[in-house]
Design an enzyme around this catalytic site. Sequence first.
Site, PDB file in Angstrom:
ATOM      1  N   HIS A 109       0.855  -1.189   0.000  1.00 51.45           N
ATOM      2  CA  HIS A 109       0.000   0.000   0.000  1.00 51.45           C
ATOM      3  C   HIS A 109       0.889   1.236   0.000  1.00 51.45           C
ATOM      4  O   HIS A 109       1.734   1.412   0.870  1.00 51.45           O
ATOM      5  CB  HIS A 109      -0.928  -0.007   1.216  1.00 51.45           C
ATOM      6  CG  HIS A 109      -2.024  -1.026   1.102  1.00 51.45           C
ATOM      7  ND1 HIS A 109      -2.518  -1.727   2.162  1.00 51.45           N
ATOM      8  CD2 HIS A 109      -2.713  -1.436  -0.003  1.00 51.45           C
ATOM      9  CE1 HIS A 109      -3.484  -2.545   1.727  1.00 51.45           C
ATOM     10  NE2 HIS A 109      -3.611  -2.393   0.421  1.00 51.45           N
ATOM     11  N   GLU A 112       1.792   3.843   3.009  1.00 48.86           N
ATOM     12  CA  GLU A 112       2.266   3.327   4.294  1.00 48.86           C
ATOM     13  C   GLU A 112       3.796   3.384   4.325  1.00 48.86           C
ATOM     14  O   GLU A 112       4.490   2.372   4.334  1.00 48.86           O
ATOM     15  CB  GLU A 112       1.697   1.912   4.495  1.00 48.86           C
ATOM     16  CG  GLU A 112       0.154   1.953   4.498  1.00 48.86           C
ATOM     17  CD  GLU A 112      -0.533   0.595   4.378  1.00 48.86           C
ATOM     18  OE1 GLU A 112       0.163  -0.440   4.338  1.00 48.86           O
ATOM     19  OE2 GLU A 112      -1.770   0.569   4.308  1.00 48.86           O
ATOM     20  N   ARG A 167      -3.244   4.847  -2.097  1.00 46.20           N
ATOM     21  CA  ARG A 167      -3.079   3.498  -1.535  1.00 46.20           C
ATOM     22  C   ARG A 167      -2.789   2.438  -2.608  1.00 46.20           C
ATOM     23  O   ARG A 167      -1.987   1.537  -2.415  1.00 46.20           O
ATOM     24  CB  ARG A 167      -4.386   3.134  -0.814  1.00 46.20           C
ATOM     25  CG  ARG A 167      -4.589   1.677  -0.445  1.00 46.20           C
ATOM     26  CD  ARG A 167      -5.988   1.525   0.125  1.00 46.20           C
ATOM     27  NE  ARG A 167      -6.418   0.161   0.357  1.00 46.20           N
ATOM     28  CZ  ARG A 167      -6.280  -0.478   1.518  1.00 46.20           C
ATOM     29  NH1 ARG A 167      -5.633   0.082   2.513  1.00 46.20           N
ATOM     30  NH2 ARG A 167      -6.757  -1.688   1.672  1.00 46.20           N
ATOM     31  N   HIS A 237       2.718  -3.520   6.761  1.00 47.66           N
ATOM     32  CA  HIS A 237       1.798  -2.403   6.487  1.00 47.66           C
ATOM     33  C   HIS A 237       1.870  -1.387   7.628  1.00 47.66           C
ATOM     34  O   HIS A 237       2.520  -1.602   8.644  1.00 47.66           O
ATOM     35  CB  HIS A 237       0.353  -2.908   6.440  1.00 47.66           C
ATOM     36  CG  HIS A 237       0.005  -3.776   5.271  1.00 47.66           C
ATOM     37  ND1 HIS A 237      -0.955  -3.426   4.362  1.00 47.66           N
ATOM     38  CD2 HIS A 237       0.462  -4.987   4.880  1.00 47.66           C
ATOM     39  CE1 HIS A 237      -1.082  -4.379   3.454  1.00 47.66           C
ATOM     40  NE2 HIS A 237      -0.228  -5.350   3.743  1.00 47.66           N
ATOM     41  N   GLU A 311       0.848  -4.611  11.015  1.00 49.04           N
ATOM     42  CA  GLU A 311       0.470  -3.192  10.890  1.00 49.04           C
ATOM     43  C   GLU A 311       1.322  -2.418  11.884  1.00 49.04           C
ATOM     44  O   GLU A 311       1.143  -2.544  13.094  1.00 49.04           O
ATOM     45  CB  GLU A 311      -1.016  -2.989  11.222  1.00 49.04           C
ATOM     46  CG  GLU A 311      -1.994  -3.716  10.311  1.00 49.04           C
ATOM     47  CD  GLU A 311      -2.203  -3.016   8.966  1.00 49.04           C
ATOM     48  OE1 GLU A 311      -1.641  -1.920   8.759  1.00 49.04           O
ATOM     49  OE2 GLU A 311      -2.928  -3.576   8.125  1.00 49.04           O
TER      50      GLU A 311
HETATM   51 ZN   LIG Z   1      -1.933  -1.568   4.230  1.00 51.34          ZN
END
Ligand SMILES: [Zn+2]
Length: 375
Positions: A109, A112, A167, A237, A311
């Site tokens: 993405h 990020e 994104r 991410h 994340e």
């Molecule tokens: Zn992501």
Amino acid sequence: MKPLLGTLYLLGMLVPRGLGYDRFPARHRREVVDKTGSPWRSLETYSYDRYHPMEEIYQWMNQISEKYTEVVTQHFLGMTYETRPLYYLQISQPSNNPKKIIWMDCGIHAREWIAPAFCQWFVKEILQNYKDNSRIRGFLKNLDFYVLPVLNIDGYIYTWTTDRLWRKSRSSHNNGTCFGTDLNRNFNISWCSTGASQNCEDITFCGTGPASEPETQAVSSLIESQKENVVCFLTIHSYGQLILTPYGYTTNKSSNHEELIQVGQKAANALKAKHGTNYRVGASADILYTTSGSSKDWAHDIGIPFSYTVELRDNGTFGFILPETQIQATCEETMEAILSIVDDVYAKYWSSNSAGKVTSTAVVLSLLTSFTSLL
Ligand SMILES: [Zn+2]
Ligand SMILES: *[C@@H]1O[C@H](CO)[C@@H](O)[C@H](O)[C@H]1NC(C)=O
Ligand SMILES: *[C@@H]1O[C@H](CO)[C@@H](O)[C@H](O)[C@H]1NC(C)=O
Ligand SMILES: *[C@@H]1O[C@H](CO)[C@@H](O)[C@H](O)[C@H]1NC(C)=O
Ligand SMILES: *[C@@H]1O[C@H](CO)[C@@H](O)[C@H](O)[C@H]1NC(C)=O
């Protein structure tokens, strides 16, 4: 191999300029200079606590593979939609042992940014320490690390030139009226069944079919071809401070759910011990939201046992725009988490007193947090 790589690299640096990079005014671009205005020439002055535009990351990859020729090779794995080359770095101690593979990709993405920063940090840490640090030296006896620092290169460049919060990829749809596929909804696993959209205007557009995007195909075909050897698939991410296990496409438990949670929780503990940051651990569909076509679900279901989405920071204060002042601490703590996972993977495959033997543990699932944006 070298001349081929060189040629592809050149193509990569030249072709995209013609294809749009230079459409954007120069003031949007950051030249290859550091704060003092002098270009970084050697790896010694590369700042791992700053965000870098793609050009610099390409250069960094070249320099890393030149400086550490004995353990690093740069491999081409495909072209992006806008025909930029995708490379991963293979960190491998020469030996006659058959090796298993730990895969890690960052930047699927575009917005990020902390994710590519972490992939670079990770490579640096392994390379600076593999000779003297017995833990890392031990890993490399039986494991290779494959690291893809920026998976969604076109999107990443777009976040530097045009839209910081982009994104998706940059593929063109409906006669050039809308752009971008969510590459983490494009893998061939329960494709577009839930938590994804068929409308290309949407932020979770799943593409025109399973693995319709060249970036997805590049990663899928490499992993597929090596799937007997890949024991761990990590995809990095931001944000939310989560260690996520399969699945996103169903609330059904994966075959080794308890083990994944246990290893993940241990990693979260190691992470917290560094700077006190809290992470939650759980299956995507349980603690985040449902998603189909994600790479970690796909990797797990082709037979890769340890598959995680991480994340990174933060918890929503800055979100995707994590300040550079937090890069170092984020990378330091994340390094602890990843090394903890690799410890457990290693123990499971190569230690007799295996820590990978799993007891059934009650999993304490934290309360659902609602996020206002997609991670
Ligand atoms: Zn992501
Ligand atoms: C794209 O444009 C062509 C020519 O104008 C048209 O025939 C076609 O239907 C359009 N396709 C879409 C998906 O809008
Ligand atoms: C998706 O995976 C299925 C098997 O689950 C396979 O039959 C199909 O060919 C795959 N599709 C693509 C586009 O790779
Ligand atoms: C979830 O598990 C049930 C019961 O085993 C099964 O019927 C169903 O197909 C599974 N769902 C998915 C999406 O795999
Ligand atoms: C992040 O937010 C969750 C939910 O509000 C909370 O439980 C957790 O403690 C927070 N973590 C940090 C480091 O602030």
